[in-house]
Design a protein around this motif. Structure first.
Motif, PDB file in Angstrom:
ATOM      1  N   MET A   1      -1.689  -1.725  -9.277  1.00 44.60           N
ATOM      2  CA  MET A   1      -1.602  -1.875  -7.850  1.00 44.60           C
ATOM      3  C   MET A   1      -0.127  -2.035  -7.487  1.00 44.60           C
ATOM      4  O   MET A   1       0.585  -2.818  -8.098  1.00 44.60           O
ATOM      5  CB  MET A   1      -2.435  -3.096  -7.447  1.00 44.60           C
ATOM      6  N   THR A   2       0.308  -1.300  -6.493  1.00 44.59           N
ATOM      7  CA  THR A   2       1.690  -1.409  -6.034  1.00 44.59           C
ATOM      8  C   THR A   2       1.836  -2.645  -5.157  1.00 44.59           C
ATOM      9  O   THR A   2       0.841  -3.235  -4.730  1.00 44.59           O
ATOM     10  CB  THR A   2       2.105  -0.159  -5.244  1.00 44.59           C
ATOM     11  N   TYR A   3       3.063  -2.997  -4.857  1.00 47.44           N
ATOM     12  CA  TYR A   3       3.265  -4.185  -4.048  1.00 47.44           C
ATOM     13  C   TYR A   3       2.840  -3.962  -2.604  1.00 47.44           C
ATOM     14  O   TYR A   3       2.446  -4.897  -1.909  1.00 47.44           O
ATOM     15  CB  TYR A   3       4.712  -4.692  -4.151  1.00 47.44           C
ATOM     16  N   GLN A   4       2.869  -2.687  -2.134  1.00 43.14           N
ATOM     17  CA  GLN A   4       2.371  -2.407  -0.781  1.00 43.14           C
ATOM     18  C   GLN A   4       0.861  -2.608  -0.721  1.00 43.14           C
ATOM     19  O   GLN A   4       0.334  -3.180   0.234  1.00 43.14           O
ATOM     20  CB  GLN A   4       2.709  -0.976  -0.342  1.00 43.14           C
ATOM     21  N   GLN A   5       0.162  -2.130  -1.758  1.00 43.06           N
ATOM     22  CA  GLN A   5      -1.281  -2.327  -1.816  1.00 43.06           C
ATOM     23  C   GLN A   5      -1.613  -3.809  -1.948  1.00 43.06           C
ATOM     24  O   GLN A   5      -2.584  -4.290  -1.360  1.00 43.06           O
ATOM     25  CB  GLN A   5      -1.885  -1.556  -2.989  1.00 43.06           C
ATOM     26  N   GLY A   7       0.075  -6.247  -0.738  1.00 41.33           N
ATOM     27  CA  GLY A   7       0.253  -6.839   0.583  1.00 41.33           C
ATOM     28  C   GLY A   7      -0.954  -6.603   1.472  1.00 41.33           C
ATOM     29  O   GLY A   7      -1.402  -7.499   2.197  1.00 41.33           O
ATOM     30  N   ARG A   8      -1.517  -5.391   1.417  1.00 38.23           N
ATOM     31  CA  ARG A   8      -2.707  -5.076   2.222  1.00 38.23           C
ATOM     32  C   ARG A   8      -3.920  -5.869   1.727  1.00 38.23           C
ATOM     33  O   ARG A   8      -4.688  -6.401   2.532  1.00 38.23           O
ATOM     34  CB  ARG A   8      -2.993  -3.586   2.179  1.00 38.23           C
ATOM     35  N   VAL A   9      -4.092  -5.948   0.416  1.00 38.23           N
ATOM     36  CA  VAL A   9      -5.203  -6.715  -0.149  1.00 38.23           C
ATOM     37  C   VAL A   9      -5.050  -8.192   0.215  1.00 38.23           C
ATOM     38  O   VAL A   9      -6.040  -8.881   0.503  1.00 38.23           O
ATOM     39  CB  VAL A   9      -5.282  -6.513  -1.679  1.00 38.23           C
ATOM     40  N   ALA A  10      -3.815  -8.668   0.220  1.00 40.81           N
ATOM     41  CA  ALA A  10      -3.564 -10.066   0.570  1.00 40.81           C
ATOM     42  C   ALA A  10      -3.992 -10.353   2.003  1.00 40.81           C
ATOM     43  O   ALA A  10      -4.612 -11.388   2.279  1.00 40.81           O
ATOM     44  CB  ALA A  10      -2.087 -10.403   0.379  1.00 40.81           C
ATOM     45  N   GLN A 111       3.944 -13.138  -3.133  1.00 38.42           N
ATOM     46  CA  GLN A 111       4.455 -12.344  -4.246  1.00 38.42           C
ATOM     47  C   GLN A 111       4.869 -10.953  -3.791  1.00 38.42           C
ATOM     48  O   GLN A 111       5.904 -10.445  -4.231  1.00 38.42           O
ATOM     49  CB  GLN A 111       3.406 -12.239  -5.351  1.00 38.42           C
ATOM     50  N   SER A 112       4.092 -10.333  -2.919  1.00 40.15           N
ATOM     51  CA  SER A 112       4.462  -8.985  -2.465  1.00 40.15           C
ATOM     52  C   SER A 112       5.749  -9.030  -1.643  1.00 40.15           C
ATOM     53  O   SER A 112       6.590  -8.133  -1.753  1.00 40.15           O
ATOM     54  CB  SER A 112       3.319  -8.343  -1.669  1.00 40.15           C
TER      55      SER A 112
END
Length: 178
Positions: A1-5, A7-10, A111-112
């Motif tokens: 999972m990328t950090y953009q993903q 962020g969205r999951v968060a 974290q993101s």
């Protein structure tokens, strides 16, 4: 999972946590008030004044919160002196599942954001290197964000429900409801 993903999951986790937490909290509080209302019948003794006061206050709260009518009608009323409290305890546990979900989402969000700032800092250092420096895309490809499960949220998911249940038992036993 990328950090953009991540962020969205968060964000989804945090919103879902609040959506689970708030109705469960309201339902549990209404359930406890219904329990106290039904068990505040007139008794002789020193606690009669306290029980009458609690009865009147809960009746006033019920009268002044018609927007919570769904909860007043449908929240399971626990009976701590007998069994059959499964619905109440499931809703009670949902409070802490919602809190853990929100806490997990908050951690992922932090974290993101930290990773994003780290990439921007690294990008500046890579631009100093000139042609042999890596691009933003190359830096982002190397980053793998771990998945965060709500079961790692030790305090809100495991410790807090027990502490609050013990405190509630103490308060209900001191006031004479149990």
């Amino acid at each position: 999972m990328t950090y953009q993903q991540a962020g969205r999951v968060a964000i989804i986790k945090r919103v879902a946590g609040w959506i689970i937490f708030l109705p469960a909290l309201v339902s549990t509080l209404v359930s406890l008030m219904n329990f106290m209302f039904t068990h505040s019948e007139k008794r002789p003794g020193i606690d009669a004044v306290l029980l009458d006061f609690i009865h009147v206050m809960i009746d006033m709260i019920r009268f002044n919160t018609p927007f919570l009518g769904f909860f007043w009608r449908n929240s399971p009323v626990p009976d701590f002196n007998a069994g059959g409290n499964i619905g109440f305890w499931l809703i009670y546990i949902l409070i802490f599942v919602g809190l853990a979900l929100q806490a997990s989402g908050a951690r992922m969000w932090r974290q993101s954001r930290h990773i994003k700032e780290g990439i921007e800092d690294m990008l500046i250092l890579e631009q100093v290197k000139g042609e042999e420096g890596r691009s933003r895309q190359q830096l982002e490809e190397k980053i793998v964000v771990p998945r965060h499960t709500i079961f790692l949220q030790i305090f809100p998911l495991y410790v807090l429900p027990i502490v609050i249940a013990l405190a509630g038992y103490f308060v209900l036993s001191v006031t004479g409801f149990i």
